[in-house]
Design an enzyme around this catalytic site. Structure first.
Site, short mmCIF file in Angstrom:
data_model
loop_
_atom_site.label_atom_id
_atom_site.label_comp_id
_atom_site.label_asym_id
_atom_site.label_seq_id
_atom_site.Cartn_x
_atom_site.Cartn_y
_atom_site.Cartn_z
N GLY A 61 0.79 -1.21 0.00
CA GLY A 61 0.00 0.00 0.00
C GLY A 61 0.83 1.26 0.00
CB SER A 62 -0.46 4.67 0.50
OG SER A 62 0.01 5.97 0.72
#
Length: 132
Positions: A61-62
């Site tokens: 993810g981010s």
């Protein structure tokens, strides 16, 4: 039992081993106010990671996930330590910012670690000690 790996984030953390068989996204995957995994479909969904020695393959993810780890630490809901199969930048930076001891490359499949056993991660020496 002592297992040697590579130290990523300095410090020593001790707690029960919690094995996550899947990668974890801390952004939208873990509630920074409670330490509970909220990612839909994740095998640890509903589990509180607070104070655990959290072992999972890698993060996903981010880059905001680093700040979630920091927020977990600031809010008193971080894992006591992190073990990854292979550290990647998002988790490593979050562990360092949150002062969460972290190691990787322990040479043992994480799924083979004994869930629930008391363990200590030493990020200074890169070791995992499993008690009992």
């Amino acid at each position: 039992m002592i297992i040697h790996g590579r130290g990523i984030s300095r410090g020593i953390g001790k707690g029960p081993l919690l094995i996550g068989p899947d990668p974890i996204s801390f952004l939208s995957g873990v509630d920074p106010e409670t330490g509970i995994v909220i990612e839909p479909g994740h095998p640890l969904k509903g589990t509180d990671i607070t104070g655990s020695v959290l072992a999972f393959e890698y993060g996903k993810g981010s880059t905001v996930g680093s700040y979630i780890l920091y927020a977990l630490s600031r809010n008193g809901h971080a894992p006591a330590a992190i073990i990854n199969k292979e550290a990647e930048t998002i988790i490593a930076v979050g562990a360092i910012m949150g002062k969460i001891p972290m190691i990787d490359r322990i040479g043992t499949p994480l799924i083979d670690l004994p869930t629930g056993k008391e363990a200590e991660v030493d990020g200074n020496t890169g070791t995992l000690t499993i008690f009992g």
